[in-house]
Motif scaffolding. Structure first.
Motif, mmCIF file in Angstrom:
data_model
loop_
_atom_site.group_PDB
_atom_site.id
_atom_site.type_symbol
_atom_site.label_atom_id
_atom_site.label_comp_id
_atom_site.label_asym_id
_atom_site.label_seq_id
_atom_site.Cartn_x
_atom_site.Cartn_y
_atom_site.Cartn_z
ATOM 1 N N GLY A 149 -59.352 -89.689 -44.797
ATOM 2 C CA GLY A 149 -58.657 -89.879 -43.555
ATOM 3 C C GLY A 149 -57.075 -89.354 -43.814
ATOM 4 O O GLY A 149 -56.795 -89.307 -44.720
ATOM 5 N N LYS A 150 -56.523 -89.505 -42.450
ATOM 6 C CA LYS A 150 -54.927 -89.041 -42.714
ATOM 7 C C LYS A 150 -54.303 -90.117 -43.468
ATOM 8 O O LYS A 150 -53.360 -89.643 -44.263
ATOM 9 N N ALA A 151 -54.495 -91.346 -43.028
ATOM 10 C CA ALA A 151 -53.872 -92.286 -44.138
ATOM 11 C C ALA A 151 -53.851 -92.316 -45.536
ATOM 12 O O ALA A 151 -53.016 -92.413 -46.254
ATOM 13 N N ALA A 152 -55.191 -91.760 -45.938
ATOM 14 C CA ALA A 152 -55.550 -91.587 -47.072
ATOM 15 C C ALA A 152 -54.734 -90.559 -47.731
ATOM 16 O O ALA A 152 -54.319 -90.490 -49.004
ATOM 17 N N LEU A 153 -54.825 -89.396 -47.028
ATOM 18 C CA LEU A 153 -53.638 -88.164 -47.448
ATOM 19 C C LEU A 153 -52.562 -88.395 -47.655
ATOM 20 O O LEU A 153 -51.933 -88.141 -48.583
ATOM 21 N N LEU A 154 -51.803 -89.247 -46.652
ATOM 22 C CA LEU A 154 -50.553 -89.639 -46.895
ATOM 23 C C LEU A 154 -50.224 -90.521 -48.062
ATOM 24 O O LEU A 154 -49.235 -90.194 -48.863
ATOM 25 N N GLU A 155 -51.145 -91.229 -48.350
ATOM 26 C CA GLU A 155 -50.981 -92.054 -49.353
ATOM 27 C C GLU A 155 -51.032 -91.233 -50.955
ATOM 28 O O GLU A 155 -50.326 -91.340 -51.837
ATOM 29 N N THR A 156 -52.059 -90.193 -50.798
ATOM 30 C CA THR A 156 -52.288 -89.535 -51.948
ATOM 31 C C THR A 156 -51.065 -88.714 -52.347
ATOM 32 O O THR A 156 -50.835 -88.351 -53.417
ATOM 33 N N ILE A 157 -50.347 -88.347 -51.364
ATOM 34 C CA ILE A 157 -49.257 -87.181 -51.411
ATOM 35 C C ILE A 157 -47.707 -88.033 -51.498
ATOM 36 O O ILE A 157 -46.925 -87.681 -51.964
ATOM 37 N N ARG A 168 -42.714 -83.569 -52.654
ATOM 38 C CA ARG A 168 -43.343 -82.473 -51.806
ATOM 39 C C ARG A 168 -43.907 -81.549 -52.695
ATOM 40 O O ARG A 168 -44.211 -80.469 -52.304
ATOM 41 N N GLY A 169 -44.613 -82.174 -53.987
ATOM 42 C CA GLY A 169 -45.423 -81.260 -54.677
ATOM 43 C C GLY A 169 -44.733 -81.063 -56.040
ATOM 44 O O GLY A 169 -45.339 -80.539 -56.892
ATOM 45 N N LEU A 170 -43.407 -81.381 -56.186
ATOM 46 C CA LEU A 170 -42.797 -81.359 -57.479
ATOM 47 C C LEU A 170 -43.192 -81.954 -58.533
ATOM 48 O O LEU A 170 -43.276 -81.626 -59.622
ATOM 49 N N LEU A 171 -43.802 -83.221 -58.463
ATOM 50 C CA LEU A 171 -44.292 -84.182 -59.288
ATOM 51 C C LEU A 171 -45.742 -84.167 -59.249
ATOM 52 O O LEU A 171 -46.429 -85.482 -59.403
ATOM 53 N N THR A 172 -46.498 -83.245 -59.293
ATOM 54 C CA THR A 172 -47.711 -83.489 -59.449
ATOM 55 C C THR A 172 -48.431 -82.589 -60.498
ATOM 56 O O THR A 172 -47.907 -81.694 -61.036
ATOM 57 N N THR A 173 -49.336 -83.205 -61.237
ATOM 58 C CA THR A 173 -50.336 -82.651 -62.252
ATOM 59 C C THR A 173 -51.290 -81.521 -61.401
ATOM 60 O O THR A 173 -51.616 -81.701 -60.464
ATOM 61 N N ASP A 174 -51.964 -81.098 -62.394
ATOM 62 C CA ASP A 174 -52.953 -79.917 -61.785
ATOM 63 C C ASP A 174 -54.095 -80.775 -61.292
ATOM 64 O O ASP A 174 -54.903 -80.132 -60.171
ATOM 65 N N THR A 175 -54.328 -81.727 -61.890
ATOM 66 C CA THR A 175 -55.445 -82.610 -61.535
ATOM 67 C C THR A 175 -55.159 -83.189 -60.141
ATOM 68 O O THR A 175 -56.349 -83.153 -59.238
ATOM 69 N N LEU A 201 -43.851 -83.042 -46.221
ATOM 70 C CA LEU A 201 -44.263 -83.941 -47.107
ATOM 71 C C LEU A 201 -44.850 -83.338 -48.445
ATOM 72 O O LEU A 201 -44.856 -84.143 -49.445
ATOM 73 N N TYR A 202 -45.612 -82.164 -48.395
ATOM 74 C CA TYR A 202 -46.264 -81.593 -49.470
ATOM 75 C C TYR A 202 -46.274 -80.238 -49.005
ATOM 76 O O TYR A 202 -46.573 -79.801 -47.947
ATOM 77 N N THR A 203 -46.238 -79.464 -50.348
ATOM 78 C CA THR A 203 -46.521 -78.015 -50.133
ATOM 79 C C THR A 203 -46.887 -77.512 -51.546
ATOM 80 O O THR A 203 -46.496 -78.149 -52.627
ATOM 81 N N THR A 204 -47.374 -76.271 -51.626
ATOM 82 C CA THR A 204 -47.714 -75.795 -52.946
ATOM 83 C C THR A 204 -46.805 -74.108 -52.996
ATOM 84 O O THR A 204 -46.891 -73.596 -53.908
#
Length: 194
Positions: free
Chosen positions: A3-11, A16-23, A58-61
């Motif tokens: 859901g929306k809340a889960a996505l917001l928690e995930t990101i 904004r995407g600077l601190l993400t691993t490939d996984t 909030l997040y981008t690639t």
């Protein structure tokens, strides 16, 4: 189903995407796709009341946006996409920070044209780069009013006339405070209103 809340928690905490691993990036993209499948606004381009406003990224690639953080002595601050639906205008504003007193903004103004119930073509018209203190930058809304008033800014202010400076954006999810879009360069954008 996510859901929306889960996505917001995930990101959350991913800068904004600077601190993400490939996984993590793959998990986020999967969560975004699941939420897009449950889009509550089937014709988002026509929902101008929902589109209108100042949206915070909030997040981008997007390499173009995230790449700002790779410039020496600069750090990417808040990024906004401000939609003025009645005028068919959009303003992308990135706040940048680095050396003391050298906080700046990088902004692009564009016009958009609806081409389907979820896609808009975007034509970039103007690029503004300057120091926040010299242009009196306080908020995205105030900055846009400065631009629209014709006020001369102490900034690099260029008209973009190159026909290659255009693209498209699909609005794949839209509700009262969350918007997801996918651009022509394969980038995904998750934004919140307010």
């Amino acid at each position: 189903m996510i859901g929306k809340a889960a996505l917001l928690e995930t990101i959350s905490g991913k800068n904004r995407g600077l601190l993400t691993t490939d996984t993590e990036r793959q998990a986020i993209l999967a969560a975004i796709a699941q939420l897009e499948d449950r889009n509550p606004t089937p014709r988002p381009v026509e929902a101008s009341d929902l589109l209108e406003g100042d949206w915070r990224l909030l997040y981008t690639t997007s390499r173009g946006i995230l790449g700002i953080d790779q410039v020496p002595f600069l750090k990417l601050g808040q990024v906004y996409q401000c939609v003025r639906a009645a005028e068919l205008k959009v303003y992308n504003i990135a706040e940048v920070y680095g050396l003391p007193l050298l906080e700046g903004i990088v902004s692009v103004a564009a016009r958009f044209q609806p081409v389907s119930e979820r896609r808009v073509n975007v034509k970039f018209e103007r690029s503004i780069v300057g120091l926040q203190r010299f242009i009196g930058y306080q908020t995205p809304g105030r900055f846009i009013r400065q631009l629209e008033s014709g006020e001369k800014l102490a900034a690099i202010d260029l008209n973009i006339e190159n026909r290659n400076q255009q693209g498209w954006l699909d609005i794949t999810y839209l509700d009262a405070d969350l918007r997801i879009g996918r651009g022509n360069e394969g980038s995904v954008f998750v934004l919140t209103k307010g």
